[in-house]
Design a protein around this motif. Sequence first.
Motif, PDB file in Angstrom:
ATOM      1  N   ALA A 420       0.835  -1.207   0.000  1.00 41.53           N
ATOM      2  CA  ALA A 420       0.000   0.000   0.000  1.00 41.53           C
ATOM      3  C   ALA A 420       0.867   1.252   0.000  1.00 41.53           C
ATOM      4  N   ALA A 421       1.942   1.235   0.772  1.00 39.63           N
ATOM      5  CA  ALA A 421       2.856   2.385   0.805  1.00 39.63           C
ATOM      6  C   ALA A 421       3.516   2.581  -0.558  1.00 39.63           C
ATOM      7  N   ARG A 422       3.850   1.466  -1.216  1.00 47.65           N
ATOM      8  CA  ARG A 422       4.461   1.552  -2.540  1.00 47.65           C
ATOM      9  C   ARG A 422       3.497   2.193  -3.537  1.00 47.65           C
ATOM     10  N   ARG A 423       2.217   1.784  -3.486  1.00 46.32           N
ATOM     11  CA  ARG A 423       1.245   2.367  -4.410  1.00 46.32           C
ATOM     12  C   ARG A 423       1.048   3.850  -4.138  1.00 46.32           C
ATOM     13  N   ARG A 424       1.044   4.238  -2.846  1.00 41.95           N
ATOM     14  CA  ARG A 424       0.896   5.658  -2.529  1.00 41.95           C
ATOM     15  C   ARG A 424       2.073   6.462  -3.067  1.00 41.95           C
ATOM     16  N   ARG A 425       3.279   5.926  -2.921  1.00 45.85           N
ATOM     17  CA  ARG A 425       4.460   6.631  -3.444  1.00 45.85           C
ATOM     18  C   ARG A 425       4.385   6.770  -4.957  1.00 45.85           C
ATOM     19  N   GLU A 426       3.961   5.699  -5.622  1.00 44.35           N
ATOM     20  CA  GLU A 426       3.860   5.752  -7.083  1.00 44.35           C
ATOM     21  C   GLU A 426       2.843   6.800  -7.521  1.00 44.35           C
ATOM     22  N   GLN A 427       1.715   6.868  -6.807  1.00 47.34           N
ATOM     23  CA  GLN A 427       0.702   7.865  -7.153  1.00 47.34           C
ATOM     24  C   GLN A 427       1.209   9.281  -6.915  1.00 47.34           C
ATOM     25  N   GLU A 428       1.892   9.487  -5.781  1.00 39.87           N
ATOM     26  CA  GLU A 428       2.436  10.805  -5.489  1.00 39.87           C
ATOM     27  C   GLU A 428       3.478  11.214  -6.511  1.00 39.87           C
ATOM     28  N   GLN A 429       4.347  10.264  -6.901  1.00 36.59           N
ATOM     29  CA  GLN A 429       5.363  10.577  -7.896  1.00 36.59           C
ATOM     30  C   GLN A 429       4.738  10.908  -9.240  1.00 36.59           C
ATOM     31  N   GLU A 430       3.669  10.176  -9.597  1.00 42.25           N
ATOM     32  CA  GLU A 430       3.012  10.457 -10.868  1.00 42.25           C
ATOM     33  C   GLU A 430       2.377  11.845 -10.865  1.00 42.25           C
ATOM     34  N   ILE A 431       1.723  12.184  -9.735  1.00 43.65           N
ATOM     35  CA  ILE A 431       1.090  13.503  -9.650  1.00 43.65           C
ATOM     36  C   ILE A 431       2.140  14.602  -9.772  1.00 43.65           C
ATOM     37  N   LEU A 432       3.287  14.430  -9.075  1.00 44.55           N
ATOM     38  CA  LEU A 432       4.366  15.418  -9.160  1.00 44.55           C
ATOM     39  C   LEU A 432       4.917  15.498 -10.568  1.00 44.55           C
ATOM     40  N   HIS A 433       5.077  14.321 -11.202  1.00 48.98           N
ATOM     41  CA  HIS A 433       5.620  14.295 -12.555  1.00 48.98           C
ATOM     42  C   HIS A 433       4.674  14.989 -13.529  1.00 48.98           C
ATOM     43  N   LYS A 434       3.369  14.653 -13.416  1.00 45.30           N
ATOM     44  CA  LYS A 434       2.389  15.285 -14.301  1.00 45.30           C
ATOM     45  C   LYS A 434       2.333  16.784 -14.058  1.00 45.30           C
ATOM     46  N   GLY A 435       2.407  17.165 -12.774  1.00 51.10           N
ATOM     47  CA  GLY A 435       2.382  18.594 -12.471  1.00 51.10           C
ATOM     48  C   GLY A 435       3.561  19.322 -13.059  1.00 51.10           C
ATOM     49  N   GLY A 436       4.741  18.682 -13.005  1.00 50.25           N
ATOM     50  CA  GLY A 436       5.924  19.304 -13.582  1.00 50.25           C
ATOM     51  C   GLY A 436       5.809  19.457 -15.083  1.00 50.25           C
ATOM     52  N   LYS A 437       5.243  18.436 -15.758  1.00 49.59           N
ATOM     53  CA  LYS A 437       5.082  18.512 -17.203  1.00 49.59           C
ATOM     54  C   LYS A 437       4.084  19.601 -17.593  1.00 49.59           C
ATOM     55  N   VAL A 438       3.000  19.720 -16.802  1.00 52.18           N
ATOM     56  CA  VAL A 438       2.019  20.768 -17.072  1.00 52.18           C
ATOM     57  C   VAL A 438       2.662  22.135 -16.908  1.00 52.18           C
ATOM     58  N   SER A 439       3.475  22.302 -15.830  1.00 55.82           N
ATOM     59  CA  SER A 439       4.145  23.579 -15.604  1.00 55.82           C
ATOM     60  C   SER A 439       5.067  23.931 -16.758  1.00 55.82           C
ATOM     61  N   LEU A 440       5.834  22.951 -17.237  1.00 56.94           N
ATOM     62  CA  LEU A 440       6.731  23.201 -18.357  1.00 56.94           C
ATOM     63  C   LEU A 440       5.958  23.562 -19.621  1.00 56.94           C
ATOM     64  N   ARG A 441       4.820  22.885 -19.840  1.00 60.01           N
ATOM     65  CA  ARG A 441       4.014  23.218 -21.020  1.00 60.01           C
ATOM     66  C   ARG A 441       3.491  24.639 -20.934  1.00 60.01           C
ATOM     67  N   HIS A 442       3.076  25.055 -19.732  1.00 58.54           N
ATOM     68  CA  HIS A 442       2.581  26.421 -19.565  1.00 58.54           C
ATOM     69  C   HIS A 442       3.699  27.436 -19.813  1.00 58.54           C
ATOM     70  N   GLU A 443       4.905  27.119 -19.305  1.00 56.37           N
ATOM     71  CA  GLU A 443       6.023  28.027 -19.534  1.00 56.37           C
ATOM     72  C   GLU A 443       6.354  28.115 -21.022  1.00 56.37           C
ATOM     73  N   ALA A 444       6.329  26.980 -21.703  1.00 55.52           N
ATOM     74  CA  ALA A 444       6.612  26.985 -23.142  1.00 55.52           C
ATOM     75  C   ALA A 444       5.541  27.757 -23.903  1.00 55.52           C
ATOM     76  N   ARG A 445       4.275  27.615 -23.503  1.00 59.94           N
ATOM     77  CA  ARG A 445       3.189  28.343 -24.152  1.00 59.94           C
ATOM     78  C   ARG A 445       3.371  29.838 -23.973  1.00 59.94           C
ATOM     79  N   ASP A 446       3.694  30.275 -22.742  1.00 61.42           N
ATOM     80  CA  ASP A 446       3.889  31.696 -22.482  1.00 61.42           C
ATOM     81  C   ASP A 446       5.054  32.244 -23.287  1.00 61.42           C
ATOM     82  N   ALA A 447       6.118  31.431 -23.426  1.00 60.46           N
ATOM     83  CA  ALA A 447       7.270  31.882 -24.207  1.00 60.46           C
ATOM     84  C   ALA A 447       6.906  32.052 -25.673  1.00 60.46           C
ATOM     85  N   ARG A 448       6.117  31.106 -26.217  1.00 61.52           N
ATOM     86  CA  ARG A 448       5.706  31.222 -27.621  1.00 61.52           C
ATOM     87  C   ARG A 448       4.848  32.459 -27.838  1.00 61.52           C
ATOM     88  N   ARG A 449       3.952  32.719 -26.907  1.00 60.99           N
ATOM     89  CA  ARG A 449       3.105  33.916 -27.050  1.00 60.99           C
ATOM     90  C   ARG A 449       3.934  35.185 -26.987  1.00 60.99           C
TER      91      ARG A 449
END
Length: 461
Positions: A420-449
């Motif tokens: 159960a602890a392993r699954r929680r860590r995997e979920q937390e890591q995925e959320i952080l990873h997805k959040g980081g990718k979203v942040s980078l996409r937003h930064e790239a979008r702002d730069a293009r604009r």
Amino acid sequence: MDPASGVIVAQTAAGTSVVLGLMRCGRIWLCPVCAATIRHKRAEEITAAVVEWIRRGGTAYLVTFTARHGHTDRLADLMDALQGTRKTPDTPRRPGAYQRLITGGTWAGRRATDGRGHADRDGIRDRIGYIGMIRATEVTVGQINGWHPHIHAIVMVGGRTEGERAAKQVVATFEPTEAALSEWQGHWRAVWTRTLRGINPDFTPDDRHGVDFKRLETERDANDLAEYIAKTQDGKAPALELARADLKTAAHGNVAPFELLGRIADLTGGMAEDEAGGVGPLEWNLARWHEYERATKGRRAIEWTRYLRQTLGIDGGDTEDDDLDLLLGADAEGGELRAGVAVTEDGWTAVTRRALDLAATQAAEGKDGNTDPAAVGERVREVLALADAADSVVVLTSDEVAEAYADMLTALALRREQAAARRRREQEQEILHKGGKVSLRHEARDARRALARHATDPSSH
């Protein structure tokens, strides 16, 4: 599991026997022993999920997906077409027809051209209230038509949700309209057929056989109005249809994989071909089994939509570690233990080397009604004597067996906590990873604009 402790062969209060302390391979595709237990437990999970969803007021469908196939088609190619390819160090994973069902704007809704909203907020997914699905892949093979992999999925619809990923919750249920259900079924049939045709035109199914929908109905239990039993229109239990591929005997001259294995055992054991189970000569069965081993390696036999378990309040996961947890849990469900023996590691190795492990297990059963620990120990010792291992047996009293059983439960609880602890860590890591990718996409979008504004107005910064 613990060489210092060996194994314990014990008799249960029900008169059956259980062996505690053994490792399991957990290979759901390849091992008849482990597959039977894993699939039984998976079937219980699926039943619990379907009952829970219907109890909430949702709707479920059993959907079967197939592809056209011939005797020259390789199983790996068909599995890739249905499930997608497996990721390797040299090649990325490519989606199959299954993944394409739940992608695209028609399914999920389309964003407006300015990227700030949805032009069609209610895609098919929203109109039918799609919650998720449980997918199981089944394989059969025949001498005439070759390999026939197909997917059974229980699809849950009729729910409204809030939140994303692990935080998603069902806030309401509703009955999808006939128009929405018809649109969904037509869309999935079209996507399934189109995707398979694009992968290999020879895999294109006809309209009647490619995708089949069966709505799951409910029956109120006569003794408890709060309990529901979900079943398909033809009376089959949907969870067993999904999970218990090990129980199936294929039709139309086809055989299931474990029937291949059984015939191989019969023929290599000297049985005549016309008396052995299954079909075909030994060479054909061996070739098909080896191909099956290679094609299923690294694939999930049963898989839930991510976070569907949490949404429905069902524990567990779909990994190989989770399968092993189910096996250990099944060992611990034998009931009260009342007599048994401890066998050293060397003793049990000698027993298995002589293929006497089944006989030793049966010797601990209480079929004759004699549950005296000394009598149980004597019966098991007689079997071990055939392997020159009689001295490796220690008779356990009921209290000693109970203590060993408690130790096993403690170890199992710890393993489940770690999982159960392993699954929680995997979920937390995925959320952080997805959040980081979203942040980078937003930064790239702002730069293009910013670059676009500068190109039209060089004085801007």
